[in-house]
Design a protein around this motif. Structure first.
Motif, short mmCIF file in Angstrom:
data_model
loop_
_atom_site.label_atom_id
_atom_site.label_comp_id
_atom_site.label_asym_id
_atom_site.label_seq_id
_atom_site.Cartn_x
_atom_site.Cartn_y
_atom_site.Cartn_z
N ALA A 123 0.86 -1.18 0.00
CA ALA A 123 0.00 0.00 0.00
C ALA A 123 0.89 1.23 0.00
CB ALA A 123 -0.92 0.01 1.21
N VAL A 124 0.40 2.29 -0.64
CA VAL A 124 1.17 3.54 -0.71
C VAL A 124 0.21 4.72 -0.60
CG1 VAL A 124 1.09 3.68 -3.24
CG2 VAL A 124 2.99 4.76 -1.99
N ALA A 125 0.67 5.75 0.08
CA ALA A 125 -0.08 7.00 0.16
C ALA A 125 0.73 8.10 -0.50
CB ALA A 125 -0.37 7.37 1.61
N LEU A 126 0.03 9.02 -1.15
CA LEU A 126 0.63 10.21 -1.74
C LEU A 126 0.33 11.39 -0.83
CD1 LEU A 126 1.98 11.67 -4.21
CD2 LEU A 126 -0.37 12.04 -5.04
N MET B 196 -4.46 7.31 -1.76
CA MET B 196 -3.88 6.06 -1.27
C MET B 196 -4.30 4.90 -2.17
SD MET B 196 -4.37 4.14 2.38
CE MET B 196 -6.01 3.58 2.00
N LEU B 197 -3.37 3.97 -2.37
CA LEU B 197 -3.64 2.75 -3.12
C LEU B 197 -3.23 1.54 -2.30
CD1 LEU B 197 -2.28 3.79 -6.61
CD2 LEU B 197 -4.68 3.54 -5.95
N VAL B 198 -4.00 0.46 -2.46
CA VAL B 198 -3.69 -0.84 -1.87
C VAL B 198 -3.68 -1.84 -3.01
CG1 VAL B 198 -4.46 -2.60 -0.23
CG2 VAL B 198 -4.81 -0.18 0.30
N ALA B 199 -2.64 -2.64 -3.10
CA ALA B 199 -2.46 -3.54 -4.24
C ALA B 199 -3.66 -4.48 -4.45
CB ALA B 199 -1.18 -4.35 -4.09
N SER B 200 -4.33 -4.86 -3.40
CA SER B 200 -5.45 -5.80 -3.51
C SER B 200 -6.75 -5.14 -3.96
CB SER B 200 -5.67 -6.52 -2.18
OG SER B 200 -5.97 -5.58 -1.17
N ASP B 201 -6.76 -3.81 -4.08
CA ASP B 201 -7.95 -3.07 -4.50
C ASP B 201 -7.66 -2.29 -5.77
OD1 ASP B 201 -9.69 -3.67 -2.22
OD2 ASP B 201 -8.28 -2.45 -1.07
N ARG B 202 -8.42 -2.55 -6.82
CA ARG B 202 -8.19 -1.90 -8.12
C ARG B 202 -8.29 -0.38 -8.04
NH1 ARG B 202 -5.97 -0.33 -11.96
NH2 ARG B 202 -6.85 -0.08 -14.00
N ARG B 203 -9.26 0.12 -7.29
CA ARG B 203 -9.47 1.56 -7.15
C ARG B 203 -9.04 2.02 -5.77
NH1 ARG B 203 -9.41 3.12 -11.91
NH2 ARG B 203 -11.13 2.64 -13.25
N ASP C 169 -17.95 7.91 -4.56
CA ASP C 169 -17.27 6.79 -5.21
C ASP C 169 -17.67 6.71 -6.68
OD1 ASP C 169 -16.33 6.23 -2.67
OD2 ASP C 169 -17.58 4.46 -2.38
N GLY C 170 -16.75 6.25 -7.51
CA GLY C 170 -17.06 6.10 -8.93
C GLY C 170 -15.85 5.60 -9.68
N PRO C 171 -15.83 5.79 -10.99
CA PRO C 171 -14.72 5.28 -11.81
C PRO C 171 -13.38 5.95 -11.53
CG PRO C 171 -16.24 6.59 -13.13
CD PRO C 171 -16.86 6.44 -11.78
N TRP C 172 -13.37 7.06 -10.81
CA TRP C 172 -12.12 7.75 -10.48
C TRP C 172 -11.51 7.24 -9.18
CZ3 TRP C 172 -16.35 9.91 -12.76
CH2 TRP C 172 -16.13 10.43 -14.04
N GLY C 173 -12.28 6.46 -8.43
CA GLY C 173 -11.81 5.94 -7.15
C GLY C 173 -12.87 6.06 -6.08
N ASN C 174 -12.42 5.95 -4.84
CA ASN C 174 -13.30 5.99 -3.68
C ASN C 174 -13.06 7.24 -2.86
OD1 ASN C 174 -14.35 3.21 -4.03
ND2 ASN C 174 -12.22 2.67 -3.65
N ARG D 69 -9.27 3.30 6.64
CA ARG D 69 -8.48 2.48 5.70
C ARG D 69 -7.02 2.98 5.68
NH1 ARG D 69 -7.93 -2.40 3.61
NH2 ARG D 69 -7.82 -2.46 1.36
N TYR D 70 -6.86 4.28 5.66
CA TYR D 70 -5.51 4.87 5.67
C TYR D 70 -4.74 4.44 6.92
CZ TYR D 70 -1.95 8.46 6.44
OH TYR D 70 -0.78 9.12 6.72
N PHE D 71 -5.34 4.60 8.09
CA PHE D 71 -4.65 4.26 9.33
C PHE D 71 -4.37 2.76 9.44
CE2 PHE D 71 -6.26 8.45 10.70
CZ PHE D 71 -5.04 9.03 10.99
#
Length: 145
Positions: free
Chosen positions: A97-100, A109-116, A125-130, A136-138
């Motif tokens: 997982a990585v945060a910007l 933030m992205l998590v490898a197991s979650d596409r968005r 929420d939508g096609p741009w993300g959540n 989730r971040y913490f």
């Protein structure tokens, strides 16, 4: 569309994943790669550089990542010049997982197991993300205490 672009990347030595923050002058996205590969496995929209277009106009942005549509973000989240900010990454201990961060504050933030992923600038929420999730971040990034 602006002619100026901005890109920043980080390789995680544990997972061999790459995080890429890319601003093409219209919109900015965060990408997370597969291990030992540049192919993205997760992405999230970070900000627009232009006024949010109506959803009906999003198809005209083919050929590049689209800006978030009106209703998904507000024009107050426009970033006119990303070079006026300090951008950085923070990884979870395993590199999954990585945060910007923008000026020291987590914005996406992205998590490898979650596409968005998650973005502070999304209003729904939508096609741009959540929509951003502090819990989730913490649990993913700030899990060391």
């Amino acid at each position: 569309m602006s002619d100026d672009t901005h890109m920043l990347e980080s390789l995680n030595e544990e997972s061999h994943r790459v995080a890429v923050f890319e601003d093409d002058g219209t919109s900015a996205w965060l990408y997370l790669s597969a291990p030992n590969d540049r192919k993205p496995v997760a992405d999230v929209w970070v900000h627009n550089r232009i006024e949010a277009p109506p959803s009906s106009e999003i198809k005209s942005y083919r050929g590049g990542p689209p800006p978030a549509a009106a209703g998904y973000t507000e024009d107050s989240s426009i970033c006119l010049d990303p070079t006026n900010h300090c951008w950085s990454f923070a990884w979870d201990p395993k590199g999954e997982a990585v945060a910007l961060y923008c000026d020291g504050h987590p914005v996406a933030m992205l998590v490898a197991s979650d596409r968005r992923g998650w973005s502070r600038n999304l209003r729904r929420d939508g096609p741009w993300g959540n929509v951003w999730s502090d819990s989730r971040y913490f649990s993913c990034i700030q899990n060391d205490g």
